[in-house]
Design a protein around this motif. Structure first.
Motif, PDB file in Angstrom:
ATOM      1  N   TRP A 191      -5.658   0.952   3.398  1.00  0.00           N
ATOM      2  CA  TRP A 191      -5.599   2.216   2.657  1.00  0.00           C
ATOM      3  C   TRP A 191      -4.518   3.126   3.242  1.00  0.00           C
ATOM      4  O   TRP A 191      -4.422   3.270   4.467  1.00  0.00           O
ATOM      5  N   HIS A 192      -3.706   3.713   2.368  1.00  0.00           N
ATOM      6  CA  HIS A 192      -2.659   4.656   2.791  1.00  0.00           C
ATOM      7  C   HIS A 192      -2.785   5.964   2.009  1.00  0.00           C
ATOM      8  O   HIS A 192      -3.133   5.958   0.829  1.00  0.00           O
ATOM      9  N   ARG A 193      -2.448   7.076   2.669  1.00  0.00           N
ATOM     10  CA  ARG A 193      -2.318   8.373   1.983  1.00  0.00           C
ATOM     11  C   ARG A 193      -1.050   9.060   2.483  1.00  0.00           C
ATOM     12  O   ARG A 193      -0.778   9.067   3.693  1.00  0.00           O
ATOM     13  N   ASN A 215       2.011   6.643  -6.858  1.00  0.00           N
ATOM     14  CA  ASN A 215       0.873   7.447  -7.293  1.00  0.00           C
ATOM     15  C   ASN A 215       1.202   8.938  -7.156  1.00  0.00           C
ATOM     16  O   ASN A 215       0.931   9.745  -8.055  1.00  0.00           O
ATOM     17  N   PHE A 225      -2.109   8.103  -3.074  1.00  0.00           N
ATOM     18  CA  PHE A 225      -3.016   7.159  -2.414  1.00  0.00           C
ATOM     19  C   PHE A 225      -2.662   5.725  -2.816  1.00  0.00           C
ATOM     20  O   PHE A 225      -2.368   5.474  -3.988  1.00  0.00           O
ATOM     21  N   GLY A 226      -2.711   4.829  -1.866  1.00  0.00           N
ATOM     22  CA  GLY A 226      -2.483   3.413  -2.152  1.00  0.00           C
ATOM     23  C   GLY A 226      -3.503   2.581  -1.417  1.00  0.00           C
ATOM     24  O   GLY A 226      -3.863   2.885  -0.268  1.00  0.00           O
ATOM     25  N   CYS A 227      -4.007   1.543  -2.052  1.00  0.00           N
ATOM     26  CA  CYS A 227      -4.962   0.664  -1.372  1.00  0.00           C
ATOM     27  C   CYS A 227      -4.766  -0.743  -1.918  1.00  0.00           C
ATOM     28  O   CYS A 227      -4.800  -0.944  -3.139  1.00  0.00           O
ATOM     29  N   ALA A 242       1.137   4.063  -3.050  1.00  0.00           N
ATOM     30  CA  ALA A 242       0.747   5.447  -2.754  1.00  0.00           C
ATOM     31  C   ALA A 242       1.856   6.406  -3.171  1.00  0.00           C
ATOM     32  O   ALA A 242       1.588   7.463  -3.763  1.00  0.00           O
ATOM     33  N   SER A 301       0.844  -1.207   0.000  1.00  0.00           N
ATOM     34  CA  SER A 301       0.000   0.000   0.000  1.00  0.00           C
ATOM     35  C   SER A 301       0.870   1.244   0.000  1.00  0.00           C
ATOM     36  O   SER A 301       0.556   2.240  -0.661  1.00  0.00           O
TER      37      SER A 301
END
Lengths: 429, 160
Positions: free
Chosen positions: A354-356, A80, A343-345, A77, A73
């Motif tokens: 979920w990560h931000r 991204n 963002f990563g999920c 993120a 994740s």
């Protein structure tokens, strides 16, 4: 009116330490609280000011069972944020690494932590006396999963070979070959495991969950997809915070997650399966049908069957990746840090993770937010407990207590991730 | 030649006296008798059990919890000394050496000879070095382990 309180101070066979308080007044359960008293771990604060290259190794320390999930994740993120996509064989290797984690984590939970509940044993060591072959199978599955993680991650626990943009080193085809032999055997074991657990005596209960999971156009979800739910949610992972919120509750050091508009929801194997049944290979769908599991399962006790099916899926997916593997030219794609939010999920064994990250121009972390699956499932676990206890109010406390413990283990909670044992109290009034 | 005997050194060198196992292993590296292999383990003992299947003997060395005598070396025969008494698998986080040996015994995977050497620690702080008492005991522990392994290697049948 009689009041009753049932209490289990430290529940066994969950990852971490927690407690449960059940308050019963007459013929009504008035409160079912999953208490988490483990101190907060402050990982999001530790990450502030750290370089982007440090993040994958730091978040791996959140959990010894699912470090790959945290790494995946996180790197997704960060990529991204930097506008980079990792494709081809590097993407496939990440998926292979994740398969390793699903196999070892699910095998541990299904056989060593959860199965004793259904067979009336206090733990897997006692169960091994009567079901030694199954415990040996679990050890073999776990070993197969660990072998993948050791090879691709550099070591079995808290792997060190994952980086933003790919890996530090990628394996040769020859290095992957022994894994295929081990996974061939693991696949056969997984089929037997599905049939074995499907025959357990399951309590009859159905819960009206809103399932939430990733959904990918072609794949059973591991590393990417849109966030979808059984009640029509279909969003990009970047929009997570518009639909979900975390709330603090007095009895837990882990935040409770809710859908802003509808409340409790469920992530994890039951949700992935319900929302992605059509993404499973046909023969795995057929096996599910053969053992009596339809495309939708709302009985939380049967999550053990879904986990076994996911072990089988992960073994087969890993074998397919290994068969198609050609070492990439580069172990890592180049990237340029920039000021951005990413963002990563991904789908950890226990559910959506979920990560931000908010990053400065040099790529260092200004802010981080991590929403683990167990935090998301807490409200649904409490609702499960209320439903399960309500159906057993005329039963002795010991029966209620055992069923409630089993009910919590249905969701394989990782309390350490969310913030370790369960303390179960039932209060009757 | 396959190893018939394994010296399993347990512990995390980044956790103060928990690093006693790896530290004594470092002293014995290159000095072990033929047929003895050294393995280190700082985490997943469940993954070790299957590898014990064909061994003649398993010698484990680990730090033990403080009991008022830091640096004291105890030699345990797990069966005779009650290491298996009242063990239960409560969580993977709580899966220790006693649980691993107990499960191996139940599954028929435990070697005929199992010996545990425990070096009593006093400080398990993350990032801390070994305490003085534990550091001072390492040479003596290494010598006792080497004696034990030489005796076991002499008794174990040769394997081609």
């Amino acid at each position: 009116m009689t009041t009753k309180r049932i209490r289990v101070d430290y529940m066994a066979r969950v990852e971490g330490e927690g407690s449960l308080d059940l308050h019963i007044e007459g013929d009504r359960v008035v409160a079912a609280r999953l208490g988490i008293f483990e101190p907060p771990r402050f990982f999001e604060a530790f990450l502030r000011g750290r370089g982007h290259a440090e993040v994958a190794d730091m978040v791996a320390r959140i959990c010894g069972i699912c470090p790959v999930a945290y790494q995946m994740s996180a790197v997704h993120a960060l990529e991204n944020a930097f506008g980079v996509r990792v494709e081809g064989q590097l993407r496939a290797l990440r998926r292979l690494l994740y398969c390793g984690e699903w196999i070892e984590s699910h095998a541990l939970h299904v056989v060593m932590l959860h199965a004793p509940d259904f067979l009336g044993y206090p733990d897997a060591i006692r169960m091994a006396a009567g079901h030694g072959d199954r415990v040996r199978d679990a050890l073999a599955l776990k070993k197969a999963g660990n072998s993948i993680i050791r090879l691709l991650g550099g070591r079995e626990i808290h792997p060190v070979n994952v980086r933003v943009g790919g890996f530090y080193r990628v394996p040769s085809r020859a290095e992957l070959a022994p894994l295929a032999e081990e996974l061939d055997r693991a696949r056969d074991i997984a089929v037997g495991l599905v049939r074995w657990v499907a025959g357990f005596p399951f309590p009859h209960i159905e819960r009206d969950y809103e399932f939430v999971a990733l959904r990918h156009p072609h794949e059973y979800p591991l590393n990417e997809g849109r966030l979808v739910s059984s009640r029509g949610l279909d969003i990009d992972i970047a929009d997570y915070e518009t639909e979900f919120e975390e709330r603090q509750v007095p009895h837990s050091t882990a935040l409770h997650s809710h859908l802003k508009r509808r409340g409790a929801y469920l992530v994890g194997p039951l949700a992935r399966y319900a929302l992605n049944f059509d993404r499973l290979p046909e023969h795995i769908r057929a096996l599910a049908g053969e053992v009596g599991l339809g495309p939708l399962c709302r009985n939380p006790f049967q999550s053990i069957v879904v986990r076994a099916l996911e072990i089988l899926y992960a073994c087969e997916e890993a074998l397919a990746i290994i068969a198609a593997y050609r070492p990439p030219d580069m172990a890592c794609v180049p990237l340029e840090p920039r000021a951005a939010t990413g963002f990563g999920c991904t789908e950890a064994p226990r559910g959506t993770l979920w990560h931000r990250y908010e990053l400065s121009a040099d790529g260092s972390v200004e802010a981080a937010r991590i929403v683990p699956p167990t935090a998301q499932n807490q409200p649904s676990i409490e609702a499960d407990l209320e439903a399960v206890a309500t159906s057993l109010l005329d039963q002795p406390e010991e029966v209620i207590r055992r069923r409630c413990e089993l009910s919590i283990r249905n969701h394989d909670p990782c309390i350490s991730c969310a913030t370790h044992f369960l303390k179960l109290s039932v209060h009757r009034a | 030649m396959n190893a018939r005997i394994v010296l399993l050194a347990l512990g995390n060198p980044e956790r103060g006296d928990d690093g006693a196992g790896p530290a004594v292993a470092a002293r014995l590296r290159g000095r072990l008798p033929a047929g003895v292999a050294l393995r280190l383990c700082d985490g997943d003992l469940l993954g070790q059990i299957e590898t014990w299947r064909d061994l003649e003997a398993l010698v484990c060395v680990d730090a033990s919890a403080p009991q008022g005598e830091p640096g004291r070396i105890r030699r345990l025969d797990p069966g005779a000394d009650g290491l298996f008494r009242d063990i239960s698998l409560t969580s993977s986080h709580g899966f220790g050496l006693a649980e691993a040996l107990g499960l191996a015994r139940t599954l028929g995977l435990a070697p005929p000879r199992v010996v545990v050497y425990a070096l009593e620690g006093s400080r398990f702080t993350p990032g801390a070095p070994l305490s003085g008492a534990v550091a001072a005991a390492l040479d003596g522990l290494a010598a006792r382990l080497l004696d034990e392994l030489v005796r076991l290697a002499a008794k174990a049948p040769a394997r081609s």
